[in-house]
Scaffold this active site. Structure first.
Site, PDB file in Angstrom:
ATOM      1  N   GLY A 133      16.476  36.925   3.767  1.00 63.65           N
ATOM      2  CA  GLY A 133      17.005  38.220   4.141  1.00 63.65           C
ATOM      3  C   GLY A 133      16.171  39.392   3.900  1.00 63.65           C
ATOM      4  N   GLY A 134      16.503  40.573   3.315  1.00 63.97           N
ATOM      5  CA  GLY A 134      15.520  41.738   3.199  1.00 63.97           C
ATOM      6  C   GLY A 134      14.561  41.643   1.843  1.00 63.97           C
ATOM      7  N   GLY A 152     -16.464  48.792  23.348  1.00 66.25           N
ATOM      8  CA  GLY A 152     -15.609  49.593  22.229  1.00 66.25           C
ATOM      9  C   GLY A 152     -15.806  48.822  21.089  1.00 66.25           C
ATOM     10  N   ALA A 153     -15.880  47.472  21.299  1.00 66.56           N
ATOM     11  CA  ALA A 153     -16.007  46.709  19.793  1.00 66.56           C
ATOM     12  C   ALA A 153     -17.119  46.990  18.928  1.00 66.56           C
ATOM     13  CB  ALA A 153     -16.035  45.257  19.881  1.00 66.56           C
TER      14      ALA A 153
END
Ligand code: HXC
Length: 525
Positions: free
Chosen positions: A180-181, A415-416
């Site tokens: 769960g949370g 861009g790398a």
């Protein structure tokens, strides 16, 4: 004849005796049967875990006698020892830490309000004292009988996780279920450990998944260590056993400072800072199309060839982790040509960004080793947001103010090149090997674009194409265009990389950058 002396057994006063009994009851956990079941599941008890994690005899327990207030659903009839969590402070490798360890033998380690308050107290103390906090999680989640109070308890923990983020190191070890949370507290911490076979993390269990989506899965495939270390990236470290897990946590802490105001402690340099490496020379001489494992380079550079890899199984095209250089702790970020040719994709960008931000928050200098052909192309990457998610790594590097030393080993394309701690985004000292290729793209791709018409007119002649590729490679596929412009500070023989970077970090040790005044930036999440 005098009687032989009897061993002295001091009698406790009635008040001391009452205390002893209370303590004994609280320390008994869920009792023998539950302990047996815990062992049958291959798990240690909450207290045994703390004994293994902490330096011997250093644990100081707090809130042993805390009890739940809730009386609903028959809870008034139950005694929950220590409310299912053992909390306090102690030492790891001689340094203070705060800890909590959930006790699955007490109502499945479920989290009620008192249980949550104990964890919160340990976290508050950690933040105030400026020491790491380590959570050992083994819990069925929110204690159902306590309703919204247990949800509130979790939220109080989440809030503290965020306040402590970047201020003190936070570590979570998942040693059983985490449902769960409840998974969000570990997710908010810096490093998550899981044990092969016995740790599970998921938002909803297999039954709910089947009802909601029709998918069939079990605990392991849904949320086991393999799932989270390879696929989701939730888990940073996998251990074969609980003993192994605590050993690994102790090792990690050696590289970290106690808090964001300190630097990591240096150790006596165990290795010659001037050590040159023939192996690196051989890597530089390799055919540029051949791949190699970047770990070989990292081991060669590091003091004593020691590398503590983080997120080892996730996004293996980018390798991150800790080494020491000249005795100082350093974070390494390195493209790995043996996986996806070292290209950056979504997972690698997120992995790198998180690591860079951790190092920056905790004053750990960054060494970036670049061998990257670019971003990994494809519809799947675009659909899943490589633009937004790839920008995270860029953002993290631009924001990082710790000393940053970069070495371009072979390829640094497109861009790398910019992203991987280039000079333009404030790499402090940037080196390149003579075989480095720093350009907008590789020769083949560039020729295809620039000379498409000419090649088509010539009937795509292979010889002409090769001439153009060779000419492009000669002009652009080298470190010298970048070096001529000062984008690379020095082109260095590969063999000399270790002495160079050791000296670079030594020089940058007291670097200070004053950032732009603002509330906070807006990283593309
Ligand atoms: C109260 C719980 C409990 C819980 C387990 N127990 N989880 N009691 N609240 N959440 C109790 C069981 O009743 C049992 O009590 C004992 O702990 C041991 O549990 P078992 O089921 O016997 O153990 P096991 O077979 O190992 O299974 C463990 C388990 C299972 C997988 C964790 O217990 C389970 O599915 N629990 C519920 C998980 C869950 O859905 N939690 C709520 C998630 S929602 P007895 O008396 O028989 O020994 C959540 C919200 C968080 O956490 C919100 C944050 C935003």
């Amino acid at each position: 004849m005098a009687e032989p002396a009897r061993p002295h057994k001091p009698r406790l006063s009635s008040k001391a005796e009452a205390l002893r009994r209370r303590r004994e009851r609280a320390m008994a956990g869920g009792g023998a049967e539950k302990e047996k079941a815990q062992r049958a599941a291959g798990k240690l008890t909450a207290r045994e875990r703390l004994d293994l994690l902490l330096d011997e005899g250093t644990f100081e327990e707090l809130d042993l006698l805390v009890e739940k207030r809730c009386r609903d659903f028959g809870l008034d009839q139950k005694y929950l020892a220590a409310d299912g969590v053992v909390a306090g402070f102690g030492r790891v490798n001689g340094r203070d830490v705060c800890v909590y360890s959930q006790d699955f033998t007490v109502m499945g380690g479920s989290l009620g309000l008192a249980h949550a308050h104990k964890i919160c107290k340990a976290m508050d103390l950690a933040l105030e004292a400026g020491v790491p906090v380590i959570g050992l999680c083994d819990s069925g989640g929110a204690r159902i009988q306590e309703g919204v109070e247990s949800l509130g308890g979790y939220a109080e923990i989440f809030y503290r996780n965020v306040q402590a983020s970047g201020a003190i190191p936070q570590i979570s070890a998942i040693l059983g279920p985490c449902a769960g949370g409840a998974v969000y507290s570990p997710a908010l911490t810096d490093f998550v450990y899981m044990i092969e076979g016995s740790s599970h993390m998921f938002i909803t269990g297999p039954d709910v998944v089947r009802n909601a989506t029709g998918e069939t899965c079990d605990f392991e495939s849904l949320g086991g260590a393999a799932t989270h270390s390879v696929r989701s990236g939730v888990c940073h470290f996998v251990a074969g056993s609980e003993h192994d897990c605590f050993r690994q946590i102790r090792e990690l802490l050696e590289y970290l400072p106690q808090n964001c105001r300190e630097k990591p402690a240096a150790v006596m340099a165990s290795d010659d800072p001037g050590r040159k490496s023939e192996l690196l020379g051989r890597v530089a001489e390799m055919d540029a199309r051949k791949s190699y494992k970047i770990h070989e380079v990292i081991w060669e550079l590091a003091d004593g060839h020691q590398f503590l890899e983080v997120h080892k199984r996730f996004a293996r095209n980018l390798v991150v982790g800790f080494i020491r250089l000249g005795g100082e702790s350093v974070g390494v970020v390195a493209n790995n040509p043996s996986v996806l040719s070292g290209a950056l994709d979504i997972s690698a960008s997120e992995k790198g960004a998180r690591f860079v931000r951790f190092c920056d928050a905790f004053n750990i200098p960054l060494l970036t080793l670049v061998d990257v052909p670019g971003y990994w192309p494809g519809m799947e990457q675009e659909y899943n947001g490589i633009i937004r998610k790839g920008a995270k790594l860029l953002y993290a590097y631009c924001q990082a103010t710790v000393p940053k030393v970069t070495v371009v080993l072979r390829k640094a394309y497109g861009g790398a090149y910019d992203v991987m701690s280039s000079k333009h985004i404030r790499g402090d000292l940037n080196y390149a090997w003579p075989c480095a290729e720093i350009a907008v793209m590789g020769p083949q791709g560039a020729v295809d674009i620039l000379f498409r018409r000419e090649l088509k007119a010539a009937g795509n002649q292979q010889r002409r194409r090769q001439e153009l590729v060779d000419s492009y490679a000669k002009q652009f596929a080298s470190p010298y265009q970048a070096a001529q412009r000062g984008y690379v500070d020095e082109v260095i023989p590969a063999e000399e990389t270790r002495p160079k970077v050791v000296k670079a970090f030594r020089f940058l040790k007291n670097k200070k950058v004053v950032g732009v005044a603002k509330k906070h930036g807006n990283i593309p999440l």
